[in-house]
Design an enzyme around this catalytic site. Structure first.
Site, PDB file in Angstrom:
ATOM      1  NE  ARG A   1      -7.606  -7.966  -1.202  1.00  0.00           N
ATOM      2  CZ  ARG A   1      -7.177  -7.093  -2.115  1.00  0.00           C
ATOM      3  NH1 ARG A   1      -6.240  -6.186  -1.779  1.00  0.00           N
ATOM      4  NH2 ARG A   1      -7.654  -7.099  -3.341  1.00  0.00           N
TER       5      ARG A   1
ATOM      6  CE  LYS B   1      -4.286  -1.634   0.114  1.00  0.00           C
ATOM      7  NZ  LYS B   1      -5.207  -1.550   1.247  1.00  0.00           N
TER       8      LYS B   1
END
Length: 307
Positions: free
Chosen positions: A272, A238
């Site tokens: 994830r 991210k």
């Protein structure tokens, strides 16, 4: 030799139905962490940039992830990030054939990353076990679709409509604000008839949050875990990791693994991740350190010769 156990750690909140069946797999989230592999069938996914957009590549990506140790594959056909809207029919054409092919070949847990009820319905009919909704059940009809099936649902915190920008998000206390949102959406799920044992929550790192917000969530995951449902964290590659360590996409693996491990230590039970082999190793090591699993081998200084 003094043995380490979970009793040596500060107690974590109990998980509602910690032992639960998801698809064909049985999980005990009081003692294990599931690795969810990301497989995007989109030409503009933020990380792989379309590597698994072709159908055969997407199916191979899912099966390769399972062979690398993933418990779960998450198939997406429409990114959350700002951009042109993808019609529901196009999204379904992207994800449903992948679900069908993977289900025919494997009993791995399959989730579909969608907020659209019609895509969710068709994906469940094709064999999906979980609907991963990045809007946190913004559309009540999606809750009804899940309730009418055997599928589980991931309720994720976000504020903006998908594919739309949300400039300068503000929170009084990001961890508690996110927990409050998730608690309200869990109530929506329960009210629609989704059983508690089929609910998972996700604080939504980077979704309508800046880097400081995502870092705060990572070090104060407690209010989300305290809701009592299995907590999923989607921290892999991210932007909050890239901005924290000044790393471009493709250079964030180490930062992603550290973020996942720290979240697991605070109670996250599903991670994830993009880089499956490295992520599985990091998760299993974290489980071992936390006393959640036994080492694969015990040889070093155990009375046998060590060369």
């Amino acid at each position: 030799m003094t043995e380490f156990s979970l009793h040596d750690l500060p107690p974590l909140p109990k998980i509602v139905h910690a032992t639960r069946r998801i698809g064909a797999r049985q999980f005990d989230f009081s003692r294990e962490v599931a690795v969810m592999a990301v497989v995007n069938r989109t030409p503009d996914s933020f990380y792989d940039r379309g590597r698994t957009f072709v159908l055969d590549s997407a199916v191979k990506g899912c099966l390769d992830a399972e062979r690398s140790g993933a418990d779960w594959v998450d198939i997406g056909g429409a990114p959350f990030a700002p951009g042109p809207e993808i019609p529901a029919e196009e999204e379904a054409k992207r994800v449903v054939p992948v679900v069908e092919a993977v289900r025919a070949a494997s009993d791995v847990v399959i989730s579909v990353d969608t907020f659209r009820p019609e895509v969710a319905h068709r994906s469940i009919l094709a064999g999906a076990d979980v609907i991963n909704d990045t809007t946190g059940l913004a559309d009540p009809e999606l809750a009804r679709v899940v309730a009418d099936s055997d599928a589980s649902v991931v309720i994720t915190h976000s504020l903006a409509a998908p594919r739309t920008p949300y400039a300068s998000p503000q929170y009084a206390d990001v961890s508690r604000d996110v927990a409050g949102f998730l608690e309200r959406r869990v109530e929506r799920a329960l009210g629609a008839g989704i059983p508690a044992e089929r609910i998972i929550v996700d604080p939504g790192h980077d979704l309508n949050k800046n880097t400081l917000h995502s870092l705060e969530l990572s070090r104060r995951l407690g209010p989300i875990v305290e809701l009592g449902y299995p907590t999923l964290v989607a921290v892999s590659n991210k932007d909050f990791i890239g901005e924290s360590i000044d790393a471009e996409r493709g250079e964030r693996i180490e930062g992603s693994l550290v973020a996942a491990a720290l979240c697991i230590a605070q109670g996250a039970r599903i991670v994830r991740m993009h880089n499956v082999r490295e992520s599985v190793a990091a998760v299993r090591m974290t489980e071992s350190i936390l006393g959640m699993r036994q080492p694969a081998h015990l040889r070093h200084n155990m009375g046998e010769r060590n060369d």
